[in-house]
Design an enzyme around this catalytic site. Structure first.
Site, short mmCIF file in Angstrom:
data_model
loop_
_atom_site.label_atom_id
_atom_site.label_comp_id
_atom_site.label_asym_id
_atom_site.label_seq_id
_atom_site.Cartn_x
_atom_site.Cartn_y
_atom_site.Cartn_z
N CYS A 47 35.72 57.87 -62.80
CA CYS A 47 36.48 58.26 -63.97
C CYS A 47 37.14 59.61 -63.73
CB CYS A 47 35.55 58.36 -65.19
SG CYS A 47 34.53 56.90 -65.45
N ARG B 109 37.99 56.69 -68.70
CA ARG B 109 36.97 55.79 -68.17
C ARG B 109 37.55 54.65 -67.36
NH1 ARG B 109 32.47 51.84 -71.21
NH2 ARG B 109 31.26 51.49 -69.30
N ILE C 252 32.86 50.32 -64.83
CA ILE C 252 32.27 49.70 -63.65
C ILE C 252 30.90 49.10 -63.99
CG2 ILE C 252 31.42 50.09 -61.31
CD1 ILE C 252 34.42 50.37 -61.48
N GLY D 184 31.56 59.15 -61.51
CA GLY D 184 30.85 58.70 -60.33
C GLY D 184 29.89 57.56 -60.62
N GLU D 185 28.92 57.43 -59.73
CA GLU D 185 27.89 56.40 -59.87
C GLU D 185 26.55 56.94 -59.39
OE1 GLU D 185 28.55 53.62 -61.29
OE2 GLU D 185 30.72 53.39 -61.08
N VAL E 204 44.93 46.98 -43.51
CA VAL E 204 46.37 47.26 -43.54
C VAL E 204 46.99 46.81 -42.22
CG1 VAL E 204 48.11 49.07 -43.55
CG2 VAL E 204 46.25 49.15 -45.18
N SER F 229 33.55 51.61 -48.21
CA SER F 229 34.27 52.10 -47.04
C SER F 229 33.28 52.57 -45.97
CB SER F 229 35.19 53.27 -47.42
OG SER F 229 34.45 54.47 -47.58
N GLY F 230 33.79 52.80 -44.77
CA GLY F 230 32.96 53.29 -43.67
C GLY F 230 33.03 54.78 -43.47
#
EC number: 6.3.5.4
Length: 615
Positions: A2, A48, A51, A74-75, A289, A362-363
């Site tokens: 958010c 917001r 999620i 965040g989470e 991509v 993601s890595g």
């Protein structure tokens, strides 16, 4: 994921709404704000992106026990475990969100609650009983946190543009510009404005409304003194790391919306994709991509991994016109100067991934923790060269300077540094910054303490230094802005603090052995994906800017960086910059990083410098 905002300054309702609308892309599902008038005027606002617990009951600003008010970006990945623990202590919950669990954790543990959170976060709690703000930023700096404090009032936001809007006491920092030109980003805690700062990663703070006192403290840091060492065998290390990674990935797959994985075809993203497919019964969506330029397209490797893992793979073709449009509107999302050109393909990836999912793993973080960058290999080679006496290296430097190959001339400059540590620092800021015309010491950053000490070997020191600088200042900024520009949440399992802590404790040879970089990650990956797919040189994530600036965008570059434009840019030697641009255009030296950084800075100054002085 958010956007958060809050202030004790006096703004009217229209102004507050405009501040929130400026970064509405961070959270398009619900924009809300509340006024609190308990002794002191306080405004909290929130954009917001839903999620977890999509119900409006979890909208923010969120109130718990009547006196705890929070805005959170965040989470918290371990919130379910925390919730169970807090429930046994008598806490009750009316939502299924992590936001409510954070409030209960604050009531139970006080300021130490952050040490119980495994996640990416920036948040502020307004405790009306104690009449204070308590806030924090996650350990690795995944989530941004900007604040203004004048000794009396306090204002904070996820992006600096929200603070900047309707604020009349800001000045542009010439010191920040010098740092930007050297590092490619503005080092924490500095920002482009003298009066605004970034909260450091792994730090929390309190702000007392009655006195205006602000205090911050470090609640977590990497072990740069080398006190924690893993003593087990290599196989034991693999087993323990696999267990940590499995949990880091599986907890990040949890959401009440669709989740996918960025898959470049490299080691890190392939490992995350492999673990993700093993962690869920659903078919994993992966995204990469495709570039049409020769030497830039790695999508075929991603396709090979996707085919092996049987993922639902989506290839996003890079459109030239779309890329140019992003270049010209770059500063709307990156609202401070930011010079990493891979932000453009990152934005393209995020833009099209968002059409399919709301969360993407993601890595990011693997190269820094597990010694994956090319520069770690050459710094070890350079270390051997630095055993030679300085006069002999200086002689070699003079010979290489005669070479027509610009790479040789870069090496020539590197040979002149007294120590290998100085060489690495110069490599991260730019080996030749003679075009900078300033007395500001751009190398004066607190993070030097992670590089210049004798507690660890060279590999571990440069790795620590990169975690605290390049990963935080550059990678995290790039990914946060690129994904949030399109309301996409990015989660990075390799930046789980347990992974980072474990990597810091591992012997160097478990991570790089006989030139094999990211050894332990690769060996875990090869249990799921054939090694043959990765028998190729490591590739970066970039676009053909060198050619574009020399051909397709040549007129654009020369018009944007003409004499008058260069005169408006602080801290540069105009004639030296013009010479370097000429070098790029005639093909004698690849100067695209400098050109890109100047284009971004000039664009930002054009937008922001009209009514704000530079000091």
């Amino acid at each position: 994921m958010c956007g958060i905002y809050g202030t004790t300054l006096q703004y009217n309702e229209v102004q507050i709404k405009e501040k929130l609308q400026r970064t509405a892309f961070r959270g398009p599902d619900k924009m809300g704000w509340k006024y609190y008038s308990a002794n002191y005027p306080v405004i909290f606002g929130h954009n917001r992106l839903s999620i977890i617990d999509l119900d409006p009951r979890s909208d923010q600003p969120f109130t718990y026990f009547e006196h705890i008010h929070i805005v959170f970006n965040g989470e918290i990945y371990n919130f379910k475990t925390l919730k169970e623990s807090l429930s046994t202590k008598g806490y009750q919950f009316r939502t299924t969100s992590d936001t409510e669990v954070m409030c209960a954790a604050y009531l139970e543990y006080g300021e130490e609650c952050v040490e119980h959170f495994n996640g990416m976060f920036s948040f502020v709690i307004f405790d009306t009983k104690k009449q204070l703000f308590f806030g924090a930023r996650d350990r690795l700096g995944k989530k941004p946190f900007y604040y203004y404090h004048n000794g009396k009032n306090f204002e904070f936001a996820s992006q600096i543009s929200s603070i900047q809007l309707h604020h009349h006491d800001l000045t542009i920092s010439s010191e920040a510009i010098a740092h930007y030109l050297a590092w490619g980003a503005i080092p924490d805690p500095k920002t482009i404005f003298n009066e605004v700062k970034k909260l450091l990663p792994g730090h929390s703070f309190t702000f007392q409304l009655a006195t205006g006192e602000f205090k911050d403290r470090c609640y977590w840091d990497i072990d740069y003194q080398g006190k924690s060492q893993f003593s087990g065998s290599y196989e034991e290390a693999k087993t323990e790391l696999k267990n940590i990674l499995n949990d880091a990935v599986s907890t990040r797959l949890f959401a009440d919306v669709s989740v996918g994985v960025f898959l470049s075809g490299g080691v890190d993203s392939s490992l995350i994709s492999a673990i993700a497919t093993q962690s869920t019964s659903e078919k994993v969506k992966t995204f990469s991509v495709k570039f049409n330029e020769k030497g830039f397209d790695e999508s075929k490797y991603a396709q090979q991994v996707a085919d092996h893992l049987k993922t639902d793979h989506h290839v996003i073709e890079c459109n030239y016109d779309e890329g140019i449009d992003l270049i010209k509107n770059f500063n709307h999302y990156y609202d401070e100067p930011f010079a990493d050109s891979s932000a453009i393909p990152s934005m393209l990836l995020a833009k099209h991934t968002r059409k399919q999912v709301t969360v993407a793993l993601s890595g990011d973080g693997g190269d820094e923790s597990f010694i994956g960058y090319h520069r770690y290999s050459w710094i070890m080679k350079g270390k051997r060269i630095h055993y030679l006496p300085l006069p002999l290296r200086q002689l070699g430097s003079k010979v290489l300077e005669l070479s027509p190959n610009y790479r040789h001339r870069v090496i020539a400059k590197a040979l002149k540094f007294k120590t290998i540590d100085d060489t690495y620092l110069a490599a991260m800021t730019g080996v030749d910054l003679s075009y900078l015309k300033t007395d500001i010491d751009y190398k004066d950053v607190e993070e030097l303490k992670y590089l210049f000490h004798n507690n660890k070997n060279l590999l571990e020191r440069v790795s620590d230094f990169d975690i605290k600088t390049y990963l935080n200042w550059d990678i995290n900024t790039k990914v946060d802005r690129a994904t949030m520009a399109y309301s996409l949440e990015a989660r990075a399992p390799l930046m789980d603090h347990r992974v980072v802590d474990f990597a810091r404790a591992l012997p160097s040879e478990y991570k790089m052995h006989n030139g094999n970089q990211k050894r332990i990650l690769k060996d875990i990956l090869y249990e799921s994906v054939p090694k043959e797919i990765f028998d190729r040189p490591k590739a970066g994530f970039t676009m053909p800017f060198s050619r574009w600036f020399r051909e397709d965008l040549k007129d654009y570059v020369l018009s944007e960086l003409d004499d008058n434009s260069l005169k408006s840019i602080p801290c540069i030697d105009i004639e030296e910059v013009k010479f370097r641009i000429k070098q790029h255009m005639d093909g004698t030296w690849d100067r695209y990083p400098l050109i890109w950084s100047l284009l971004v800075l000039k664009q930002w100054l054009n937008t922001n410098c009209k009514n704000i002085p530079i000091k």
